[in-house]
Write a protein that holds these residues in place. Structure first.
Motif, PDB file in Angstrom:
ATOM      1  N   ASN A  30     -36.257  -8.634 -19.913  1.00  0.00           N
ATOM      2  CA  ASN A  30     -36.989  -8.590 -21.179  1.00  0.00           C
ATOM      3  C   ASN A  30     -38.472  -8.353 -20.913  1.00  0.00           C
ATOM      4  O   ASN A  30     -38.899  -8.218 -19.763  1.00  0.00           O
ATOM      5  CB  ASN A  30     -36.775  -9.890 -21.975  1.00  0.00           C
ATOM      6  CG  ASN A  30     -37.114 -11.121 -21.157  1.00  0.00           C
ATOM      7  OD1 ASN A  30     -37.940 -11.066 -20.251  1.00  0.00           O
ATOM      8  ND2 ASN A  30     -36.462 -12.231 -21.468  1.00  0.00           N
ATOM      9  N   ALA A  31     -39.250  -8.311 -21.978  1.00  0.00           N
ATOM     10  CA  ALA A  31     -40.680  -8.014 -21.863  1.00  0.00           C
ATOM     11  C   ALA A  31     -41.440  -9.116 -21.125  1.00  0.00           C
ATOM     12  O   ALA A  31     -42.386  -8.834 -20.386  1.00  0.00           O
ATOM     13  CB  ALA A  31     -41.282  -7.793 -23.242  1.00  0.00           C
ATOM     14  N   VAL A  32     -41.040 -10.352 -21.300  1.00  0.00           N
ATOM     15  CA  VAL A  32     -41.723 -11.464 -20.619  1.00  0.00           C
ATOM     16  C   VAL A  32     -41.502 -11.375 -19.111  1.00  0.00           C
ATOM     17  O   VAL A  32     -42.443 -11.550 -18.321  1.00  0.00           O
ATOM     18  CB  VAL A  32     -41.232 -12.823 -21.173  1.00  0.00           C
ATOM     19  CG1 VAL A  32     -41.816 -13.976 -20.379  1.00  0.00           C
ATOM     20  CG2 VAL A  32     -41.581 -12.954 -22.640  1.00  0.00           C
ATOM     21  N   GLY A  33     -40.283 -11.070 -18.704  1.00  0.00           N
ATOM     22  CA  GLY A  33     -40.005 -10.900 -17.277  1.00  0.00           C
ATOM     23  C   GLY A  33     -40.789  -9.748 -16.681  1.00  0.00           C
ATOM     24  O   GLY A  33     -41.290  -9.832 -15.558  1.00  0.00           O
ATOM     25  N   LEU A  34     -40.905  -8.674 -17.443  1.00  0.00           N
ATOM     26  CA  LEU A  34     -41.683  -7.529 -16.981  1.00  0.00           C
ATOM     27  C   LEU A  34     -43.155  -7.891 -16.847  1.00  0.00           C
ATOM     28  O   LEU A  34     -43.814  -7.522 -15.869  1.00  0.00           O
ATOM     29  CB  LEU A  34     -41.510  -6.353 -17.936  1.00  0.00           C
ATOM     30  CG  LEU A  34     -42.232  -5.070 -17.573  1.00  0.00           C
ATOM     31  CD1 LEU A  34     -41.731  -4.518 -16.244  1.00  0.00           C
ATOM     32  CD2 LEU A  34     -42.045  -4.039 -18.670  1.00  0.00           C
ATOM     33  N   ALA A  35     -43.676  -8.636 -17.810  1.00  0.00           N
ATOM     34  CA  ALA A  35     -45.083  -9.053 -17.753  1.00  0.00           C
ATOM     35  C   ALA A  35     -45.341  -9.950 -16.545  1.00  0.00           C
ATOM     36  O   ALA A  35     -46.361  -9.801 -15.851  1.00  0.00           O
ATOM     37  CB  ALA A  35     -45.482  -9.759 -19.043  1.00  0.00           C
ATOM     38  N   LEU A  36     -44.428 -10.868 -16.263  1.00  0.00           N
ATOM     39  CA  LEU A  36     -44.600 -11.742 -15.100  1.00  0.00           C
ATOM     40  C   LEU A  36     -44.512 -10.953 -13.795  1.00  0.00           C
ATOM     41  O   LEU A  36     -45.249 -11.229 -12.840  1.00  0.00           O
ATOM     42  CB  LEU A  36     -43.555 -12.854 -15.128  1.00  0.00           C
ATOM     43  CG  LEU A  36     -43.731 -13.885 -16.251  1.00  0.00           C
ATOM     44  CD1 LEU A  36     -42.560 -14.853 -16.262  1.00  0.00           C
ATOM     45  CD2 LEU A  36     -45.044 -14.626 -16.094  1.00  0.00           C
ATOM     46  N   ALA A  37     -43.637  -9.970 -13.763  1.00  0.00           N
ATOM     47  CA  ALA A  37     -43.542  -9.130 -12.572  1.00  0.00           C
ATOM     48  C   ALA A  37     -44.820  -8.322 -12.381  1.00  0.00           C
ATOM     49  O   ALA A  37     -45.277  -8.110 -11.256  1.00  0.00           O
ATOM     50  CB  ALA A  37     -42.328  -8.207 -12.676  1.00  0.00           C
ATOM     51  N   ARG A  38     -45.406  -7.862 -13.469  1.00  0.00           N
ATOM     52  CA  ARG A  38     -46.666  -7.117 -13.381  1.00  0.00           C
ATOM     53  C   ARG A  38     -47.799  -8.004 -12.871  1.00  0.00           C
ATOM     54  O   ARG A  38     -48.671  -7.550 -12.141  1.00  0.00           O
ATOM     55  CB  ARG A  38     -47.036  -6.536 -14.745  1.00  0.00           C
ATOM     56  CG  ARG A  38     -46.090  -5.482 -15.282  1.00  0.00           C
ATOM     57  CD  ARG A  38     -46.240  -4.132 -14.608  1.00  0.00           C
ATOM     58  NE  ARG A  38     -47.575  -3.609 -14.621  1.00  0.00           N
ATOM     59  CZ  ARG A  38     -48.075  -2.790 -15.534  1.00  0.00           C
ATOM     60  NH1 ARG A  38     -47.324  -2.383 -16.529  1.00  0.00           N
ATOM     61  NH2 ARG A  38     -49.307  -2.381 -15.446  1.00  0.00           N
ATOM     62  N   VAL A  39     -47.787  -9.277 -13.253  1.00  0.00           N
ATOM     63  CA  VAL A  39     -48.782 -10.224 -12.729  1.00  0.00           C
ATOM     64  C   VAL A  39     -48.601 -10.366 -11.223  1.00  0.00           C
ATOM     65  O   VAL A  39     -49.577 -10.372 -10.458  1.00  0.00           O
ATOM     66  CB  VAL A  39     -48.679 -11.583 -13.445  1.00  0.00           C
ATOM     67  CG1 VAL A  39     -49.505 -12.644 -12.738  1.00  0.00           C
ATOM     68  CG2 VAL A  39     -49.114 -11.460 -14.894  1.00  0.00           C
ATOM     69  N   LEU A  40     -47.362 -10.475 -10.778  1.00  0.00           N
ATOM     70  CA  LEU A  40     -47.073 -10.562  -9.344  1.00  0.00           C
ATOM     71  C   LEU A  40     -47.575  -9.316  -8.617  1.00  0.00           C
ATOM     72  O   LEU A  40     -48.202  -9.414  -7.554  1.00  0.00           O
ATOM     73  CB  LEU A  40     -45.566 -10.732  -9.134  1.00  0.00           C
ATOM     74  CG  LEU A  40     -45.088 -10.925  -7.703  1.00  0.00           C
ATOM     75  CD1 LEU A  40     -45.646 -12.216  -7.117  1.00  0.00           C
ATOM     76  CD2 LEU A  40     -43.570 -10.936  -7.669  1.00  0.00           C
ATOM     77  N   LEU A  41     -47.348  -8.158  -9.196  1.00  0.00           N
ATOM     78  CA  LEU A  41     -47.857  -6.920  -8.604  1.00  0.00           C
ATOM     79  C   LEU A  41     -49.383  -6.872  -8.610  1.00  0.00           C
ATOM     80  O   LEU A  41     -49.996  -6.318  -7.693  1.00  0.00           O
ATOM     81  CB  LEU A  41     -47.292  -5.706  -9.338  1.00  0.00           C
ATOM     82  CG  LEU A  41     -45.841  -5.361  -9.022  1.00  0.00           C
ATOM     83  CD1 LEU A  41     -45.336  -4.276  -9.956  1.00  0.00           C
ATOM     84  CD2 LEU A  41     -45.698  -4.947  -7.577  1.00  0.00           C
ATOM     85  N   GLY A  42     -49.993  -7.459  -9.611  1.00  0.00           N
ATOM     86  CA  GLY A  42     -51.451  -7.532  -9.649  1.00  0.00           C
ATOM     87  C   GLY A  42     -52.008  -8.341  -8.491  1.00  0.00           C
ATOM     88  O   GLY A  42     -53.029  -7.976  -7.889  1.00  0.00           O
ATOM     89  N   PHE A  43     -51.330  -9.445  -8.157  1.00  0.00           N
ATOM     90  CA  PHE A  43     -51.754 -10.232  -6.997  1.00  0.00           C
ATOM     91  C   PHE A  43     -51.602  -9.418  -5.712  1.00  0.00           C
ATOM     92  O   PHE A  43     -52.455  -9.481  -4.818  1.00  0.00           O
ATOM     93  CB  PHE A  43     -50.946 -11.525  -6.884  1.00  0.00           C
ATOM     94  CG  PHE A  43     -51.389 -12.593  -7.825  1.00  0.00           C
ATOM     95  CD1 PHE A  43     -52.674 -13.097  -7.783  1.00  0.00           C
ATOM     96  CD2 PHE A  43     -50.510 -13.098  -8.769  1.00  0.00           C
ATOM     97  CE1 PHE A  43     -53.086 -14.088  -8.654  1.00  0.00           C
ATOM     98  CE2 PHE A  43     -50.908 -14.089  -9.652  1.00  0.00           C
ATOM     99  CZ  PHE A  43     -52.200 -14.586  -9.591  1.00  0.00           C
ATOM    100  N   ALA A  44     -50.544  -8.642  -5.619  1.00  0.00           N
ATOM    101  CA  ALA A  44     -50.339  -7.814  -4.428  1.00  0.00           C
ATOM    102  C   ALA A  44     -51.428  -6.751  -4.311  1.00  0.00           C
ATOM    103  O   ALA A  44     -51.961  -6.513  -3.221  1.00  0.00           O
ATOM    104  CB  ALA A  44     -48.954  -7.172  -4.476  1.00  0.00           C
TER     105      ALA A  44
END
Length: 84
Positions: A30-44
């Motif tokens: 869902n959109a929330v999971g995608l947003a959290l994954a994008r945050v993880l990618l932002g840290f990377a």
């Protein structure tokens, strides 16, 4: 992390975070999971932007050190502009 584990191991850890974030984005339910994954990618991305230029500067010969770091930073900037 760089000081404690070394730049090479930190870069490998950042690569693992990139892989995990990319897979999480690909399979986000869902959109929330995608947003959290994008945050993880932002840290990377943030970690890579800080760690890789130091690693390149340490390995590069003195005569071309500045050019190599500049090319890396330029590639990051151009990539951000293209992605936007």
């Amino acid at each position: 992390l760089c000081e404690r584990f070394g730049r090479h191991r930190t870069i490998l850890l950042i690569c693992a975070v990139f892989i995990a974030g990319s897979l999480t984005c690909a399979f986000a339910p869902n959109a929330v999971g995608l947003a959290l994954a994008r945050v993880l990618l932002g840290f990377a991305v943030g970690g890579a932007t800080q760690t890789v230029p130091m690693y390149v500067a340490e390995l590069a010969p003195m005569a071309i050190r500045g050019r190599l770091v500049l090319c890396f930073q330029l590639a990051i900037g151009v990539g951000i502009v293209i992605a936007t």
